[in-house]
Design an enzyme around this catalytic site. Structure first.
Site, mmCIF file in Angstrom:
data_model
loop_
_atom_site.group_PDB
_atom_site.id
_atom_site.type_symbol
_atom_site.label_atom_id
_atom_site.label_comp_id
_atom_site.label_asym_id
_atom_site.label_seq_id
_atom_site.Cartn_x
_atom_site.Cartn_y
_atom_site.Cartn_z
ATOM 1 N N MET A 79 0.823 -1.206 0.000
ATOM 2 C CA MET A 79 0.000 0.000 0.000
ATOM 3 C C MET A 79 0.863 1.264 0.000
ATOM 4 O O MET A 79 2.067 1.209 0.192
ATOM 5 C CB MET A 79 -0.930 0.000 1.212
ATOM 6 C CG MET A 79 -1.935 -1.138 1.227
ATOM 7 S SD MET A 79 -2.979 -1.154 2.701
ATOM 8 C CE MET A 79 -3.945 0.347 2.476
ATOM 9 N N HIS A 80 0.210 2.396 -0.246
ATOM 10 C CA HIS A 80 0.737 3.752 -0.030
ATOM 11 C C HIS A 80 1.747 4.229 -1.065
ATOM 12 O O HIS A 80 2.086 5.409 -1.084
ATOM 13 C CB HIS A 80 1.393 3.887 1.351
ATOM 14 C CG HIS A 80 0.600 3.336 2.489
ATOM 15 N ND1 HIS A 80 -0.707 3.695 2.719
ATOM 16 C CD2 HIS A 80 0.926 2.445 3.463
ATOM 17 C CE1 HIS A 80 -1.151 3.055 3.790
ATOM 18 N NE2 HIS A 80 -0.188 2.282 4.250
ATOM 19 N N ASP A 236 -2.576 -5.095 0.443
ATOM 20 C CA ASP A 236 -2.056 -6.408 0.839
ATOM 21 C C ASP A 236 -2.702 -6.960 2.095
ATOM 22 O O ASP A 236 -2.988 -8.165 2.174
ATOM 23 C CB ASP A 236 -0.530 -6.369 0.980
ATOM 24 C CG ASP A 236 -0.024 -5.210 1.830
ATOM 25 O OD1 ASP A 236 -0.846 -4.453 2.410
ATOM 26 O OD2 ASP A 236 1.209 -5.042 1.906
#
Length: 484
Positions: A79-80, A236
């Site tokens: 992520m991110h 995830d």
């Protein structure tokens, strides 16, 4: 057949799932990190695609007939991360990753520019999130910011290669600080705080819904039929939850991978940013989750193995399950090799061995590393409990789930039963494949079952009591070193 692709930090995993829910095979291709400056963490998205093609080639070679029957693909990913594209969808710079700590100053700026950030996004502004990264790029690389037309998350850039479509899902988008998490839609207010609009964002679909179909040229190259559906996919951790059947409120798991995550499903949006607890959308409609995150978990053990030049199995073999003397004499280890999120929100937190003596052994240090990660997870559970979440049992997933010693240590430290499931190492890849199944018409009750439990680790009251003063020392050590 259904294909799950999980874009991790250290590996792209591919998993083949049959119509009965059994894993046919898995394959992986490794990735490396780039850290050109202190606190920086980057990867080249083209390496993600090369690793994806390599993993798929291995899976096709091992299971040619089964692979040819794939009719749905699901995605999971770290992520991110910020992938910046120009008007021709060319990559403008290396992707800035979730464990990058460069934009701490921009977090303060974002909090000031968006006073309702906590209410809308449900999270503090932290360096790992996507929005502060864009403020950093605007300030330090203005020519790139001006040329940038689209921001994609890592798994969504993979989708662009697969389908040609720019799409994300609420579970992954919730980690950007641009999403109205309660409404599961982009927030114009938060986008404006970083000089962006919806035009820079992909469209949103739920993780279990179709997002497009596989490009004809890829379907031909991989020996697949026409109209292979690609699901919305998930971040995830939400994908890992789907993989172990954590779909109902109160279901939870610990992911012991590069990072350490404690994840609990909620039936509504329950933000608590004051404790650095994340409140995100889950991978199913009308589901949310709370999550605590430590930036270094199994990666701490890998780091120590590299440091002493030994394989994980060799170091674990030096430990015995009931050696209380090791617990008493081992040094204290702070697992903050990349700073920390929950509960400290401190990108400068250091990794530390404290209490080394002339008689300290390698096994003592191995134990200290495993214990330090367990204590970091205990801090995360304390933050979730402060937010009103209670759990009695947690599943353990990720590479760290291979160690029964570590699983028992976590159970004792957290005073919570830990269970390990068959195929728990598959994590996000299994969840991604299940999302691909759902996107082709599968029912949640049929698809999202809990894999068989292969081991249970019930907390030992005596061990928990023995660990309590060491946990207190662990917390005190960080408080004394903060800001030093």
């Amino acid at each position: 057949m259904f294909l799950g692709l999980d874009l991790g930090t250290s590996e792209v995993k591919a998993l083949l799932l049959d119509d009965r829910g059994f894993t046919v095979g898995t394959a992986g291709s490794t990735l490396t990190l780039s850290s050109p400056q202190p606190l920086w963490s980057e990867q080249n998205p083209t390496d993600w695609w090369a690793a994806t093609e390599a993993a798929i080639a291995l899976l096709r070679e091992a299971h040619p007939e089964e692979f040819a029957a794939v009719r749905g693909i699901g995605l999971s990913g770290q992520m991110h991360g910020a992938v910046l594209l120009d008007e021709a969808d060319a990559i403008l710079r290396p992707a800035i990753l979730w464990n990058d700590g460069r934009c701490h100053a921009e977090c303060t700026e974002l909090e000031a520019a968006a006073p309702r950030l906590h209410d809308i996004a449900g999270n503090l502004a932290m360096p790992g999130f996507t929005a502060p990264k864009l403020l950093w790029v605007k300030k330090h690389e203005p020519e790139i910011f001006e040329r940038m037309k689209t921001v994609l998350l890592p798994k969504d850039w993979l989708r662009l290669q697969l389908t040609g479509d720019k799409v994300s899902d609420p579970s992954d988008a919730a980690g950007t600080l641009w999403l109205d998490v309660a409404r599961r839609d982009w927030s114009d207010e938060l986008l404006a705080a970083t000089s962006l609009t919806r035009a820079h964002m992909p469209r949103l679909v739920e993780a279990s819904e179709p997002s497009g179909v596989l490009k004809a040229e890829l379907a031909h190259a991989w020996g697949l039929g026409a109209d292979v559906v690609v699901a919305g996919g998930a971040g995830d951790n939400a994908a890992s939850a789907i993989g172990i059947g954590a779909t109902q409120p109160g279901d939870g798991f610990i992911s012991l991978g590069t990072s350490g995550v404690l994840f609990v499903v909620n039936d509504r949006y329950r933000p608590n940013p004051a404790s650095a607890v994340h409140a995100f959308c889950h991978a199913l409609p009308q589901r949310w989750h709370q999550m605590s995150v430590m930036l270094s978990a199994a990666s701490c053990f890998r780091w120590f193995c590299h440091l002493v030049g030994q394989h994980e199995s060799a170091l674990l073999a030096e430990l015995t399950s009931n050696d209380s003397a090791v617990t008493d004499r081992a040094p204290t280890f702070l697992p903050y090799l990349a700073g920390e999120r929950t509960p400290h929100n401190d990108p400068f937190a250091p990794g530390v061995f404290h209490g080394l003596k002339a008689k300290t052994t390698r096994a003592d240090c191995t134990y200290a590393v495993l214990e330090g990660v367990a204590f970091g997870l205990a801090d995360g559970l304390a933050a979730l409990r402060a937010a009103g979440t209670e759990v009695r049992q947690l599943s353990l997933v990720g590479g760290g789930s291979r160690s029964s010693f570590w699983a028992q240590l976590i159970a004792d430290a957290l005073d919570v039963e830990i269970v390990v499931h068959a195929g728990s190492e598959a994590g996000g890849a299994l969840g991604a494949a299940r999302l691909g199944w759902l996107a082709t018409g599968g029912a949640v009750d049929t698809v999202c079952t809990r894999p068989a439990i292969t081991s249970r680790h019930r907390p030992d009251p005596e061990r928990h009591a023995r660990l309590a003063p060491r946990l207190a020392r662990f917390r005190d050590l960080y408080s004394r070193l903060r800001g030093a």
